[in-house]
Design a protein around this motif. Structure first.
Motif, mmCIF file in Angstrom:
data_model
loop_
_atom_site.group_PDB
_atom_site.id
_atom_site.type_symbol
_atom_site.label_atom_id
_atom_site.label_comp_id
_atom_site.label_asym_id
_atom_site.label_seq_id
_atom_site.Cartn_x
_atom_site.Cartn_y
_atom_site.Cartn_z
ATOM 1 N N SER A 1 0.830 -1.210 0.000
ATOM 2 C CA SER A 1 0.000 0.000 0.000
ATOM 3 C C SER A 1 0.859 1.252 0.000
ATOM 4 C CB SER A 1 -0.931 0.007 1.220
ATOM 5 O OG SER A 1 -1.821 -1.087 1.194
ATOM 6 N N ILE A 2 1.948 1.238 0.763
ATOM 7 C CA ILE A 2 2.845 2.391 0.813
ATOM 8 C C ILE A 2 3.461 2.650 -0.562
ATOM 9 C CG2 ILE A 2 5.071 3.192 1.704
ATOM 10 C CD1 ILE A 2 4.309 1.847 4.377
ATOM 11 N N LEU B 1 1.173 6.703 -6.837
ATOM 12 C CA LEU B 1 -0.048 7.402 -7.214
ATOM 13 C C LEU B 1 -0.092 8.808 -6.631
ATOM 14 C CD1 LEU B 1 -2.799 7.373 -8.588
ATOM 15 C CD2 LEU B 1 -3.754 6.262 -6.552
ATOM 16 N N GLY B 2 0.344 8.943 -5.386
ATOM 17 C CA GLY B 2 0.353 10.258 -4.750
ATOM 18 C C GLY B 2 1.259 11.238 -5.447
ATOM 19 N N ALA C 1 0.159 14.670 -7.180
ATOM 20 C CA ALA C 1 0.818 15.935 -6.823
ATOM 21 C C ALA C 1 1.256 16.686 -8.073
ATOM 22 C CB ALA C 1 2.011 15.657 -5.916
ATOM 23 N N LEU C 2 1.795 15.958 -9.056
ATOM 24 C CA LEU C 2 2.198 16.595 -10.310
ATOM 25 C C LEU C 2 0.984 17.131 -11.064
ATOM 26 C CD1 LEU C 2 4.943 14.141 -11.657
ATOM 27 C CD2 LEU C 2 5.258 16.320 -10.455
ATOM 28 N N MET C 3 -0.123 16.415 -10.991
ATOM 29 C CA MET C 3 -1.347 16.900 -11.633
ATOM 30 C C MET C 3 -1.835 18.185 -10.969
ATOM 31 S SD MET C 3 -3.343 13.264 -12.172
ATOM 32 C CE MET C 3 -4.904 14.038 -12.685
ATOM 33 N N ARG C 4 -1.735 18.247 -9.630
ATOM 34 C CA ARG C 4 -2.152 19.462 -8.915
ATOM 35 C C ARG C 4 -1.302 20.655 -9.302
ATOM 36 N NH1 ARG C 4 -4.962 19.042 -4.045
ATOM 37 N NH2 ARG C 4 -5.024 21.307 -4.194
ATOM 38 N N SER D 1 -4.455 1.858 -0.551
ATOM 39 C CA SER D 1 -3.605 2.598 -1.488
ATOM 40 C C SER D 1 -4.276 3.880 -1.948
ATOM 41 C CB SER D 1 -3.274 1.720 -2.690
ATOM 42 O OG SER D 1 -2.566 0.556 -2.304
ATOM 43 N N LEU D 2 -5.539 3.781 -2.346
ATOM 44 C CA LEU D 2 -6.256 4.957 -2.843
ATOM 45 C C LEU D 2 -6.456 5.993 -1.745
ATOM 46 C CD1 LEU D 2 -8.959 3.265 -5.121
ATOM 47 C CD2 LEU D 2 -6.840 4.399 -5.823
ATOM 48 N N ASN D 3 -6.776 5.529 -0.554
ATOM 49 C CA ASN D 3 -6.998 6.440 0.560
ATOM 50 C C ASN D 3 -5.701 7.149 0.951
ATOM 51 O OD1 ASN D 3 -7.020 6.772 3.791
ATOM 52 N ND2 ASN D 3 -9.064 7.112 2.989
ATOM 53 N N SER D 4 -4.624 6.378 1.081
ATOM 54 C CA SER D 4 -3.355 6.961 1.502
ATOM 55 C C SER D 4 -2.762 7.869 0.430
ATOM 56 C CB SER D 4 -2.361 5.856 1.848
ATOM 57 O OG SER D 4 -1.129 6.385 2.281
ATOM 58 N N ALA D 5 -2.993 7.556 -0.838
ATOM 59 C CA ALA D 5 -2.447 8.368 -1.927
ATOM 60 C C ALA D 5 -2.933 9.807 -1.845
ATOM 61 C CB ALA D 5 -2.822 7.764 -3.271
ATOM 62 N N ALA D 6 -4.168 10.003 -1.402
ATOM 63 C CA ALA D 6 -4.704 11.356 -1.286
ATOM 64 C C ALA D 6 -3.910 12.177 -0.270
ATOM 65 C CB ALA D 6 -6.177 11.302 -0.885
ATOM 66 N N PHE D 7 -3.550 11.557 0.846
ATOM 67 C CA PHE D 7 -2.778 12.263 1.869
ATOM 68 C C PHE D 7 -1.318 12.432 1.449
ATOM 69 C CE2 PHE D 7 -6.390 10.454 4.064
ATOM 70 C CZ PHE D 7 -6.789 11.482 4.902
#
Length: 216
Positions: free
Chosen positions: A27-28, A34-35, A39-42, A93-99
């Motif tokens: 998951s990490i 993904l995170g 971040a690059l998209m933001r 994975s999806l949840n942690s990627a947001a943070f």
């Protein structure tokens, strides 16, 4: 304290701890990749990419991990039937990627614009500029919150036991259901969780120490 209960169920605990380590580590890795992309998209000049990334972060930061876990296990889209482990891995994975994306975005934004302009002035390509200028400086600032998020993810992985992933928490529950001895069963699980979390904290300590030495 009945030590015989601990020794009798230790193989079950170690097997569960291995599953916890596997799902947390995977998951990490997935959340970090993904995170970073989010971040690059933001930070992208494209308003569409910015909007998509913003919505992703908004949704997964605003919904509980347990709800996301139930969604992928019981109501996965497109008729998919995910195993308990796959649903847990995907949800975490999806949840942690947001943070992680917010942590990484803050690190990328911390690099002085003057240094980026200087890198462009000497002819660095965007990839070379990212590798040699942006990432090394961003890493120093993101290590503490990043590893702290990893510790939180490791502890929250206990929630996957609810959908029958045979992790450490489920091992403790099974041992308790057989012995009705909360002190021994939950105590051993707590020690093993603390051991794994402490390993991540030590990694943070030595990483920060090495970075401080390298910047002197």
């Amino acid at each position: 304290m009945d030590w015989s209960l601990i020794t009798n169920y230790m193989p079950l605990y170690l097997k569960g701890a291995l599953v916890t380590f596997q799902i947390a580590l995977l998951s990490i890795v997935c959340a970090t990749v993904l995170g970073y992309l989010i971040a690059l998209m933001r930070l992208s000049p494209s308003k569409i990419l910015q909007s998509l990334a913003f919505v992703y972060v908004w949704v997964f930061r605003g919904t509980p991990l347990l709800l996301v876990l139930f969604f992928f296990y019981y109501a996965a889209p497109f008729g998919l039937k995910l195993s308990a482990f796959s649903a847990g891995l995907l949800a975490m994975s999806l949840n942690s990627a947001a943070f992680k994306s917010e942590i990484l975005r803050a690190g990328l934004l911390s690099v002085p614009k003057g240094q980026l302009e200087a890198a462009e002035a000497i002819g660095m390509s965007p990839i070379k500029k990212m590798i040699r200028v942006t990432i090394p400086q961003a890493v120093r600032l993101t290590i503490p919150p990043y590893i702290n998020n990893c510790v939180i993810l490791l502890k929250e992985s206990a929630q996957v036991s609810i959908v029958t992933v045979p992790d450490l928490m489920l091992a403790a529950q099974r041992a308790y259901n057989s012995t009705y001895s909360p002190m021994e069963t939950l105590g051993v699980a707590g020690v093993l969780y603390l051991t794994m979390s402490s390993a991540l904290m030590l990694l943070q300590y030595f990483s920060e120490k090495k970075l401080r030495i390298s910047t002197r």
